[in-house]
Motif scaffolding. Sequence first.
Motif, PDB file in Angstrom:
ATOM      1  N   PHE A  50      10.268  34.601 -14.231  1.00  0.00           N
ATOM      2  CA  PHE A  50      11.368  33.642 -14.330  1.00  0.00           C
ATOM      3  C   PHE A  50      12.540  34.276 -15.069  1.00  0.00           C
ATOM      4  O   PHE A  50      13.700  34.145 -14.648  1.00  0.00           O
ATOM      5  CB  PHE A  50      10.923  32.358 -15.047  1.00  0.00           C
ATOM      6  CG  PHE A  50      12.058  31.392 -15.300  1.00  0.00           C
ATOM      7  CD1 PHE A  50      12.535  30.586 -14.275  1.00  0.00           C
ATOM      8  CD2 PHE A  50      12.654  31.296 -16.547  1.00  0.00           C
ATOM      9  CE1 PHE A  50      13.597  29.699 -14.492  1.00  0.00           C
ATOM     10  CE2 PHE A  50      13.704  30.422 -16.774  1.00  0.00           C
ATOM     11  CZ  PHE A  50      14.180  29.618 -15.751  1.00  0.00           C
ATOM     12  N   CYS A  51      12.265  34.977 -16.165  1.00  0.00           N
ATOM     13  CA  CYS A  51      13.328  35.614 -16.938  1.00  0.00           C
ATOM     14  C   CYS A  51      14.094  36.616 -16.079  1.00  0.00           C
ATOM     15  O   CYS A  51      15.325  36.683 -16.138  1.00  0.00           O
ATOM     16  CB  CYS A  51      12.754  36.287 -18.182  1.00  0.00           C
ATOM     17  SG  CYS A  51      14.033  37.002 -19.240  1.00  0.00           S
ATOM     18  N   SER A  52      13.386  37.393 -15.283  1.00  0.00           N
ATOM     19  CA  SER A  52      14.060  38.365 -14.418  1.00  0.00           C
ATOM     20  C   SER A  52      14.952  37.670 -13.403  1.00  0.00           C
ATOM     21  O   SER A  52      16.097  38.073 -13.184  1.00  0.00           O
ATOM     22  CB  SER A  52      13.039  39.244 -13.701  1.00  0.00           C
ATOM     23  OG  SER A  52      12.454  40.141 -14.611  1.00  0.00           O
ATOM     24  N   ILE A  53      14.436  36.624 -12.772  1.00  0.00           N
ATOM     25  CA  ILE A  53      15.227  35.878 -11.787  1.00  0.00           C
ATOM     26  C   ILE A  53      16.439  35.251 -12.471  1.00  0.00           C
ATOM     27  O   ILE A  53      17.573  35.363 -11.994  1.00  0.00           O
ATOM     28  CB  ILE A  53      14.357  34.813 -11.082  1.00  0.00           C
ATOM     29  CG1 ILE A  53      13.272  35.497 -10.234  1.00  0.00           C
ATOM     30  CG2 ILE A  53      15.212  33.883 -10.238  1.00  0.00           C
ATOM     31  CD1 ILE A  53      12.183  34.557  -9.737  1.00  0.00           C
ATOM     32  N   TYR A  54      16.215  34.608 -13.601  1.00  0.00           N
ATOM     33  CA  TYR A  54      17.272  33.957 -14.379  1.00  0.00           C
ATOM     34  C   TYR A  54      18.357  34.954 -14.778  1.00  0.00           C
ATOM     35  O   TYR A  54      19.551  34.668 -14.670  1.00  0.00           O
ATOM     36  CB  TYR A  54      16.629  33.318 -15.613  1.00  0.00           C
ATOM     37  CG  TYR A  54      17.566  32.666 -16.590  1.00  0.00           C
ATOM     38  CD1 TYR A  54      18.037  31.374 -16.371  1.00  0.00           C
ATOM     39  CD2 TYR A  54      17.960  33.330 -17.741  1.00  0.00           C
ATOM     40  CE1 TYR A  54      18.891  30.768 -17.286  1.00  0.00           C
ATOM     41  CE2 TYR A  54      18.810  32.731 -18.656  1.00  0.00           C
ATOM     42  CZ  TYR A  54      19.271  31.456 -18.424  1.00  0.00           C
ATOM     43  OH  TYR A  54      20.119  30.860 -19.333  1.00  0.00           O
ATOM     44  N   SER A  55      17.959  36.142 -15.218  1.00  0.00           N
ATOM     45  CA  SER A  55      18.903  37.150 -15.703  1.00  0.00           C
ATOM     46  C   SER A  55      19.682  37.793 -14.566  1.00  0.00           C
ATOM     47  O   SER A  55      20.905  37.942 -14.655  1.00  0.00           O
ATOM     48  CB  SER A  55      18.165  38.215 -16.507  1.00  0.00           C
ATOM     49  OG  SER A  55      17.525  37.616 -17.612  1.00  0.00           O
ATOM     50  N   ALA A  58      16.906  31.158  -5.652  1.00  0.00           N
ATOM     51  CA  ALA A  58      15.524  30.946  -6.096  1.00  0.00           C
ATOM     52  C   ALA A  58      15.464  29.941  -7.242  1.00  0.00           C
ATOM     53  O   ALA A  58      14.539  29.128  -7.314  1.00  0.00           O
ATOM     54  CB  ALA A  58      14.886  32.272  -6.508  1.00  0.00           C
ATOM     55  N   LEU A  59      16.442  29.980  -8.147  1.00  0.00           N
ATOM     56  CA  LEU A  59      16.477  29.008  -9.249  1.00  0.00           C
ATOM     57  C   LEU A  59      16.727  27.600  -8.719  1.00  0.00           C
ATOM     58  O   LEU A  59      16.137  26.640  -9.210  1.00  0.00           O
ATOM     59  CB  LEU A  59      17.539  29.399 -10.278  1.00  0.00           C
ATOM     60  CG  LEU A  59      17.249  30.666 -11.078  1.00  0.00           C
ATOM     61  CD1 LEU A  59      18.443  31.025 -11.952  1.00  0.00           C
ATOM     62  CD2 LEU A  59      15.975  30.549 -11.895  1.00  0.00           C
ATOM     63  N   GLU A  60      17.582  27.490  -7.734  1.00  0.00           N
ATOM     64  CA  GLU A  60      17.804  26.184  -7.103  1.00  0.00           C
ATOM     65  C   GLU A  60      16.536  25.725  -6.379  1.00  0.00           C
ATOM     66  O   GLU A  60      16.155  24.556  -6.459  1.00  0.00           O
ATOM     67  CB  GLU A  60      18.978  26.266  -6.130  1.00  0.00           C
ATOM     68  CG  GLU A  60      20.311  26.465  -6.816  1.00  0.00           C
ATOM     69  CD  GLU A  60      21.430  26.857  -5.867  1.00  0.00           C
ATOM     70  OE1 GLU A  60      21.231  26.830  -4.630  1.00  0.00           O
ATOM     71  OE2 GLU A  60      22.515  27.213  -6.368  1.00  0.00           O
TER      72      GLU A  60
END
Length: 179
Positions: free
Chosen positions: A120-125, A159-161
Amino acid sequence: MSQRVSINYERDGREVRGLAAWRVLEHFGGQADEDVLESIKKRLPIALKDFPALAHETINVGVLYENADAQAQAFGYNRLICLPPEEHTTNVTLWHELGHVAIRVRHENGEDVAKTSEEFCSIYSVARMPPDVIDEDRVPYLGEPSVPREEWPNICQRALEYRENNRNYIQQCKEWLGI
């Protein structure tokens, strides 16, 4: 002594301005190679602007000790990122570690974030990175995408959406990235 950077972001349909601060802790400044220290001082204010959650926070830069089992570490509860003092930290890693701290702040504010997930952190960043600062061929904890780097941030934002209604957002992100 801390440095400050202005962060502008939108919240509830209105523009918000805030200041984020950062400081290099004495033990990092004393051990870091001069070019490593200058690089961090130059890139950290740029990176902080991509993390609105860090407005009104002070980020501390400390030493990643030799026995650490990672390229860098973050301790969100005390707003600390630890970097190797003798070698250059990539932008992807720098954004990732700031992502950990931002996720912690968002969690403390009651938001729905996966505070312990490296994926999640990688996607978020990466979702926050301007494509021109991506300087690795892989996304940490996800793998090597087969799509061009310019597409990574948009795919991670999607992906976050997608995560809002789907539990398999990590697998979906990897599929969209061609990993």
